[in-house]
Design an enzyme around this catalytic site. Structure first.
Site, PDB file in Angstrom:
ATOM      1  CB  SER A   1     -14.605 -35.912 -14.073  1.00 48.60           C
ATOM      2  OG  SER A   1     -14.476 -34.684 -14.942  1.00 48.60           O
TER       3      SER A   1
HETATM    4  N1  SAH Z   1     -17.097 -31.072 -15.506  1.00 48.92           N
HETATM    5  C1  SAH Z   1     -17.530 -32.330 -16.417  1.00 48.92           C
HETATM    6  C2  SAH Z   1     -16.245 -32.990 -17.180  1.00 48.92           C
HETATM    7  C3  SAH Z   1     -16.067 -32.294 -18.421  1.00 48.92           C
HETATM    8  S1  SAH Z   1     -15.078 -32.819 -19.512  1.00 48.92           S
HETATM    9  C4  SAH Z   1     -18.208 -33.266 -15.883  1.00 48.92           C
HETATM   10  O1  SAH Z   1     -18.449 -33.096 -14.739  1.00 48.92           O
HETATM   11  O2  SAH Z   1     -18.930 -34.068 -16.315  1.00 48.92           O
HETATM   12  C5  SAH Z   1     -14.463 -31.445 -20.296  1.00 48.92           C
HETATM   13  C6  SAH Z   1     -15.642 -30.643 -20.873  1.00 48.92           C
HETATM   14  O3  SAH Z   1     -14.937 -29.382 -21.232  1.00 48.92           O
HETATM   15  C7  SAH Z   1     -16.146 -31.116 -22.313  1.00 48.92           C
HETATM   16  O4  SAH Z   1     -17.577 -31.200 -22.073  1.00 48.92           O
HETATM   17  C8  SAH Z   1     -15.875 -30.235 -23.259  1.00 48.92           C
HETATM   18  O5  SAH Z   1     -16.601 -30.125 -24.232  1.00 48.92           O
HETATM   19  C9  SAH Z   1     -15.423 -29.023 -22.571  1.00 48.92           C
HETATM   20  N2  SAH Z   1     -14.643 -27.898 -23.097  1.00 48.92           N
HETATM   21  C10 SAH Z   1     -13.404 -28.067 -23.682  1.00 48.92           C
HETATM   22  N3  SAH Z   1     -12.882 -26.944 -24.284  1.00 48.92           N
HETATM   23  C11 SAH Z   1     -13.701 -26.203 -23.628  1.00 48.92           C
HETATM   24  C12 SAH Z   1     -13.910 -24.507 -23.954  1.00 48.92           C
HETATM   25  N4  SAH Z   1     -12.849 -23.877 -24.466  1.00 48.92           N
HETATM   26  N5  SAH Z   1     -14.766 -23.905 -23.212  1.00 48.92           N
HETATM   27  C13 SAH Z   1     -16.038 -24.502 -22.754  1.00 48.92           C
HETATM   28  N6  SAH Z   1     -15.911 -25.845 -22.525  1.00 48.92           N
HETATM   29  C14 SAH Z   1     -14.729 -26.737 -23.155  1.00 48.92           C
END
Ligand code: SAH
Length: 212
Positions: free
Chosen positions: A60
């Site tokens: 993010s």
């Molecule tokens: N918090 C992260 C940003 C994540 S982007 C950071 O600081 O880098 C969103 C993330 O959510 C991705 O890695 C994606 O694989 C995950 N994601 C999407 N759907 C999900 C689900 N149902 N359960 C767990 N993770 C999920």
């Protein structure tokens, strides 16, 4: 410019855009974002942009991490759940502000990389799980705080149900092809109170564990 001066420039920019909580600013200063960014993008680690981390996912944007962390109002005795570990950066920022951070990710490869960074940085209060974050973490519920870092198409009722009374959840709600409404949900004695705290753009919350 060296990474430290880039980081300071970024933090000053955040203060100007309304990040006033000194605990949040302190956490952003402590946690090296460059450690969570793939080597190819490391020179951009302190630019205010989201960057690719593989598997079509992104770390993010720092100002979004700052804003979400601030509106979450995390205290140092709290048990916090994050959905969407991704790079692990938001988890590391939160872990430095709370007692214990639980985080769920559906991509094993991303989770492995994030875990490696937590160990390298000697962060010991994060518990991870490979799974579908939409289900939350029932065995560890209730949580004081829940942060969802992927876009939910509607209010995630299951997660809201894992909040303590007085607990807060911050979640982007809306379609994944545009901006989503960053929503803050507070659990009260009577039910849930919801407010909009801004607009964000996240990758979608996808059901199930990713194959491979
Ligand atoms: N918090 C992260 C940003 C994540 S982007 C950071 O600081 O880098 C969103 C993330 O959510 C991705 O890695 C994606 O694989 C995950 N994601 C999407 N759907 C999900 C689900 N149902 N359960 C767990 N993770 C999920």
């Amino acid at each position: 410019m060296n990474p430290d001066s880039r980081k300071i420039r970024l933090i000053l920019a955040m203060r100007r855009t309304g990040i006033t909580d000194t605990r949040v600013l302190g956490a952003l200063e402590r946690i090296p974002r460059d450690a969570f960014v793939p080597v190819t993008f490391r020179d951009r680690a302190y630019d205010d942009v989201a960057l690719p981390i593989g598997r079509h996912q992104t770390i993010s944007q720092p100002s979004v991490v700052a804003r979400m962390t601030q509106v979450l109002e995390v205290g140092d005795r709290m048990k916090v759940l994050e959905i969407g570990t991704g790079s692990g950066y938001q988890a590391a920022v939160l872990a430095s502000l709370c007692r214990r951070l639980y985080t769920v990710e559906r991509h094993r490869e991303l989770l492995d990389l994030a875990e490696r960074q937590f160990s390298a940085l000697r962060i010991t209060n994060i518990t991870t799980r490979l799974g579908d974050g939409a289900l939350g973490w029932p065995e560890q519920a209730p949580f004081d705080r829940i942060i969802v870092t992927a876009a939910a198409s509607a209010m995630p009722e299951v997660l809201a149900g894992q909040l303590c009374i007085g607990g807060i959840m911050v979640v982007p709600i809306g379609a994944s092809d545009g901006d989503q409404t960053l929503t803050r949900v507070r659990r009260t004695d009577e039910g849930f109170a919801t407010e909009t705290v801004g607009m964000v753009r996240f990758v979608p919350l996808v059901p199930g564990i990713a194959a491979g």
